[in-house]
Design a protein around this motif. Sequence first.
Motif, PDB file in Angstrom:
ATOM      1  N   THR A  60       0.822  -1.215   0.000  1.00 46.36           N
ATOM      2  CA  THR A  60       0.000   0.000   0.000  1.00 46.36           C
ATOM      3  C   THR A  60       0.853   1.261   0.000  1.00 46.36           C
ATOM      4  OG1 THR A  60      -0.106   0.212   2.417  1.00 46.36           O
ATOM      5  CG2 THR A  60      -1.714  -1.241   1.363  1.00 46.36           C
ATOM      6  N   GLY A  61       2.064   1.164   0.517  1.00 43.14           N
ATOM      7  CA  GLY A  61       2.918   2.342   0.633  1.00 43.14           C
ATOM      8  C   GLY A  61       2.560   3.236   1.799  1.00 43.14           C
ATOM      9  N   ARG A  62       1.564   2.818   2.620  1.00 35.89           N
ATOM     10  CA  ARG A  62       1.109   3.676   3.721  1.00 35.89           C
ATOM     11  C   ARG A  62       1.046   2.964   5.072  1.00 35.89           C
ATOM     12  NH1 ARG A  62      -4.374   6.516   2.002  1.00 35.89           N
ATOM     13  NH2 ARG A  62      -4.938   4.354   1.557  1.00 35.89           N
ATOM     14  N   LEU A  63       1.249   1.668   5.080  1.00 37.79           N
ATOM     15  CA  LEU A  63       1.063   0.917   6.331  1.00 37.79           C
ATOM     16  C   LEU A  63       2.359   0.660   7.103  1.00 37.79           C
ATOM     17  CD1 LEU A  63      -1.555  -1.783   5.209  1.00 37.79           C
ATOM     18  CD2 LEU A  63      -1.951   0.237   6.640  1.00 37.79           C
ATOM     19  N   TYR A  64       3.502   0.783   6.459  1.00 38.59           N
ATOM     20  CA  TYR A  64       4.764   0.407   7.116  1.00 38.59           C
ATOM     21  C   TYR A  64       5.033   1.203   8.392  1.00 38.59           C
ATOM     22  CZ  TYR A  64       9.715  -0.147   8.115  1.00 38.59           C
ATOM     23  OH  TYR A  64      10.904  -0.380   8.758  1.00 38.59           O
ATOM     24  N   GLU A  65       4.985   2.527   8.302  1.00 39.96           N
ATOM     25  CA  GLU A  65       5.327   3.364   9.454  1.00 39.96           C
ATOM     26  C   GLU A  65       4.393   3.150  10.648  1.00 39.96           C
ATOM     27  OE1 GLU A  65       7.902   5.030  10.184  1.00 39.96           O
ATOM     28  OE2 GLU A  65       8.890   4.718   8.260  1.00 39.96           O
ATOM     29  N   PRO A  66       3.049   3.208  10.462  1.00 35.25           N
ATOM     30  CA  PRO A  66       2.177   2.954  11.618  1.00 35.25           C
ATOM     31  C   PRO A  66       2.304   1.531  12.166  1.00 35.25           C
ATOM     32  CG  PRO A  66       0.880   3.136   9.600  1.00 35.25           C
ATOM     33  CD  PRO A  66       2.264   3.593   9.274  1.00 35.25           C
ATOM     34  N   PHE A  67       2.558   0.563  11.261  1.00 36.65           N
ATOM     35  CA  PHE A  67       2.748  -0.829  11.698  1.00 36.65           C
ATOM     36  C   PHE A  67       4.032  -0.948  12.528  1.00 36.65           C
ATOM     37  CE2 PHE A  67       4.390  -5.197  10.781  1.00 36.65           C
ATOM     38  CZ  PHE A  67       3.404  -5.903  11.455  1.00 36.65           C
ATOM     39  N   LYS A  68       5.087  -0.262  12.093  1.00 37.70           N
ATOM     40  CA  LYS A  68       6.361  -0.289  12.810  1.00 37.70           C
ATOM     41  C   LYS A  68       6.197   0.301  14.212  1.00 37.70           C
ATOM     42  CE  LYS A  68      11.186   1.156  12.453  1.00 37.70           C
ATOM     43  NZ  LYS A  68      12.193   1.882  11.636  1.00 37.70           N
ATOM     44  N   GLN A  69       5.416   1.370  14.339  1.00 34.48           N
ATOM     45  CA  GLN A  69       5.182   1.984  15.647  1.00 34.48           C
ATOM     46  C   GLN A  69       4.493   1.011  16.599  1.00 34.48           C
ATOM     47  OE1 GLN A  69       2.999   5.615  15.029  1.00 34.48           O
ATOM     48  NE2 GLN A  69       4.626   6.595  13.821  1.00 34.48           N
ATOM     49  N   GLN A  70       3.529   0.274  16.084  1.00 33.29           N
ATOM     50  CA  GLN A  70       2.812  -0.696  16.923  1.00 33.29           C
ATOM     51  C   GLN A  70       3.744  -1.825  17.375  1.00 33.29           C
ATOM     52  OE1 GLN A  70      -0.254  -0.291  18.014  1.00 33.29           O
ATOM     53  NE2 GLN A  70      -0.528   1.596  16.835  1.00 33.29           N
ATOM     54  N   GLN A 132       1.024 -10.310  14.679  1.00 31.25           N
ATOM     55  CA  GLN A 132      -0.438 -10.340  14.541  1.00 31.25           C
ATOM     56  C   GLN A 132      -1.086  -9.320  15.472  1.00 31.25           C
ATOM     57  OE1 GLN A 132      -2.511 -13.849  16.010  1.00 31.25           O
ATOM     58  NE2 GLN A 132      -3.805 -13.870  14.180  1.00 31.25           N
ATOM     59  N   THR A 133      -0.560  -9.216  16.700  1.00 33.91           N
ATOM     60  CA  THR A 133      -1.093  -8.246  17.665  1.00 33.91           C
ATOM     61  C   THR A 133      -0.904  -6.819  17.165  1.00 33.91           C
ATOM     62  OG1 THR A 133      -0.579  -9.754  19.489  1.00 33.91           O
ATOM     63  CG2 THR A 133      -0.960  -7.441  20.049  1.00 33.91           C
ATOM     64  N   GLY A 134       0.290  -6.552  16.605  1.00 38.05           N
ATOM     65  CA  GLY A 134       0.543  -5.220  16.064  1.00 38.05           C
ATOM     66  C   GLY A 134      -0.391  -4.871  14.923  1.00 38.05           C
ATOM     67  N   LEU A 135      -0.639  -5.848  14.038  1.00 36.49           N
ATOM     68  CA  LEU A 135      -1.548  -5.622  12.917  1.00 36.49           C
ATOM     69  C   LEU A 135      -2.981  -5.407  13.406  1.00 36.49           C
ATOM     70  CD1 LEU A 135      -1.731  -5.564   9.785  1.00 36.49           C
ATOM     71  CD2 LEU A 135      -2.353  -7.993   9.909  1.00 36.49           C
ATOM     72  N   GLN A 136      -3.378  -6.155  14.431  1.00 38.06           N
ATOM     73  CA  GLN A 136      -4.732  -6.019  14.963  1.00 38.06           C
ATOM     74  C   GLN A 136      -4.931  -4.628  15.572  1.00 38.06           C
ATOM     75  OE1 GLN A 136      -7.362  -8.187  14.826  1.00 38.06           O
ATOM     76  NE2 GLN A 136      -8.522  -6.486  15.720  1.00 38.06           N
ATOM     77  N   GLN A 137      -3.922  -4.143  16.289  1.00 37.34           N
ATOM     78  CA  GLN A 137      -4.024  -2.809  16.874  1.00 37.34           C
ATOM     79  C   GLN A 137      -4.092  -1.737  15.790  1.00 37.34           C
ATOM     80  OE1 GLN A 137      -0.749  -2.444  19.599  1.00 37.34           O
ATOM     81  NE2 GLN A 137      -1.642  -3.821  21.120  1.00 37.34           N
ATOM     82  N   THR A 140      -7.553  -1.782  14.356  1.00 38.95           N
ATOM     83  CA  THR A 140      -8.506  -1.170  15.287  1.00 38.95           C
ATOM     84  C   THR A 140      -8.449   0.355  15.186  1.00 38.95           C
ATOM     85  OG1 THR A 140      -8.266  -3.027  16.822  1.00 38.95           O
ATOM     86  CG2 THR A 140      -9.169  -0.997  17.708  1.00 38.95           C
ATOM     87  N   MET A 141      -7.232   0.894  15.136  1.00 36.60           N
ATOM     88  CA  MET A 141      -7.078   2.346  15.048  1.00 36.60           C
ATOM     89  C   MET A 141      -7.680   2.886  13.749  1.00 36.60           C
ATOM     90  SD  MET A 141      -3.238   2.965  16.530  1.00 36.60           S
ATOM     91  CE  MET A 141      -3.335   4.712  16.147  1.00 36.60           C
ATOM     92  N   GLN A 142      -7.443   2.195  12.631  1.00 33.29           N
ATOM     93  CA  GLN A 142      -7.966   2.670  11.354  1.00 33.29           C
ATOM     94  C   GLN A 142      -9.478   2.512  11.278  1.00 33.29           C
ATOM     95  OE1 GLN A 142      -5.890   1.449   7.859  1.00 33.29           O
ATOM     96  NE2 GLN A 142      -3.940   2.286   8.579  1.00 33.29           N
ATOM     97  N   SER A 143     -10.011   1.462  11.924  1.00 29.54           N
ATOM     98  CA  SER A 143     -11.471   1.275  11.979  1.00 29.54           C
ATOM     99  C   SER A 143     -12.113   2.403  12.780  1.00 29.54           C
ATOM    100  CB  SER A 143     -11.813  -0.073  12.614  1.00 29.54           C
ATOM    101  OG  SER A 143     -11.303  -1.140  11.855  1.00 29.54           O
ATOM    102  N   ALA A 144     -11.452   2.794  13.876  1.00 28.15           N
ATOM    103  CA  ALA A 144     -11.977   3.880  14.708  1.00 28.15           C
ATOM    104  C   ALA A 144     -11.965   5.197  13.955  1.00 28.15           C
ATOM    105  CB  ALA A 144     -11.129   3.997  15.982  1.00 28.15           C
ATOM    106  N   THR A 145     -10.942   5.391  13.116  1.00 28.80           N
ATOM    107  CA  THR A 145     -10.855   6.620  12.327  1.00 28.80           C
ATOM    108  C   THR A 145     -12.007   6.707  11.329  1.00 28.80           C
ATOM    109  OG1 THR A 145      -8.440   6.582  12.517  1.00 28.80           O
ATOM    110  CG2 THR A 145      -9.383   7.973  10.796  1.00 28.80           C
ATOM    111  N   LYS A 146     -12.396   5.562  10.773  1.00 26.33           N
ATOM    112  CA  LYS A 146     -13.480   5.528   9.779  1.00 26.33           C
ATOM    113  C   LYS A 146     -14.823   5.927  10.386  1.00 26.33           C
ATOM    114  CE  LYS A 146     -11.652   2.168   6.462  1.00 26.33           C
ATOM    115  NZ  LYS A 146     -11.848   3.027   5.277  1.00 26.33           N
TER     116      LYS A 146
END
Length: 417
Positions: A60-70, A132-137, A140-146
């Motif tokens: 996607t070019g957009r998920l790496y940084e937020p995924f890395k933070q988690q 898997q936990t990092g991806l789930q979090q 969740t954050m992106q679902s809440a944003t929607k």
Amino acid sequence: MNSFWIILFHTYLNKLKSKSFIITTILTVVIVLGLTNINNIINLFDKSGGKETVAVLDETGRLYEPFKQQITAINKDIKLTNYNGSDKEAEKDVEAGDFDALIQLRFNEERLPEATYKAMSIADSSLFTDLQTGLQQLKTMQSATKINLTEAQLQKLYEPAAFEKVALEKNAKSEEELNQARGLVYILLFIIYFSVIMYANMIAMEVATEKSSRVMEILISSVSPIKQMFAKIFGIGLLSLTQLAVFLIVGYYSLTSNMESLKDGFWGVYGFGDVPIGTIVYAIVFFILGYFLYATLAAFLGSLVSRIEDVQQMITPMTLMVVAGFMIAMFGLGKPDAPFITITSFIPFFTPMIMFLRVGMLSIPIWEAMLGIAVLIGTIVGLAIFGARVYRGGVLMYGKSNSFKDIKKALQLTKNE
């Protein structure tokens, strides 16, 4: 009485100097040192220094940084690398050992993150679980944003509910005290279990060995069989204390020297410093009584066999009773107040482990603990009297003898003396 002490110290020194005892002690000390230095050993063989490298192929070019933070918040030892090549190239790098795993990030139909995890083996569940936990979090954050939830609302949503535990029973242990007691009880149950099996078997083997070499014929002409039995029980008991002291001293100093978390002392770090002295006393009492209970049983069972190879068959029921008591105690760690645990704590062959479990985990009336001790002492005395009679006749029995019917034969020989 001199003959009693002669046999006691002869048994102790003979076993102490035996090759099997020395080798067993050395091997156990090596195992103790290995377990207490496990982190150093793992780091010695781990070329990556305990860190795991994962290639991240972000489609996607957009998920790496937020995924890395988690992932960084979950486990700092996981090193993520934003991979710019194709998935085939990434797979080859994993196969070459450049990365421990590959994770491909993409959006699903609802524009929410999903992933594919690839590794040489999926046996390492801890790495997969963290990813898997990092991806789930992140999902969740992106679902809440929607649905336009703010970060504060999201935190409130996932904030754990307050749930306080209150024991209504008078003098009941708190949750912290229960955790402290559970750790101590768990360790001491293992000590009681392995000590009883190891040293009771040693007594039975000692008696059978002397019979097979016909040394017993010489001994019974100068020393009564009852003195022999109890001298051997006390001699092996002294040997067990010597060996346990070596294990505990080596284990304690190895832990305090090699684990930084133990700089304030082993007992303090694991919460054992606040355990009542009474619990320690009960542990010693039940250990000693449990040893004498099974040692007496093992001595007269060993006297019924003439060949060393028959010993294990004869003492198998005794060993199964120890195993049963240990398994019940392990169940009781989770439910120490269950009626089944209460009842079995008064069955003599289970009492050393299960009554100690209840004393350590619960605030039981002192009369129950004293009754358990009285039951044990009474059983030991009765077993000693009966065992002495069987032992007196059993040491005179030779030939094929590996059946419990031989107890009757041993008692008849005792009467005919």
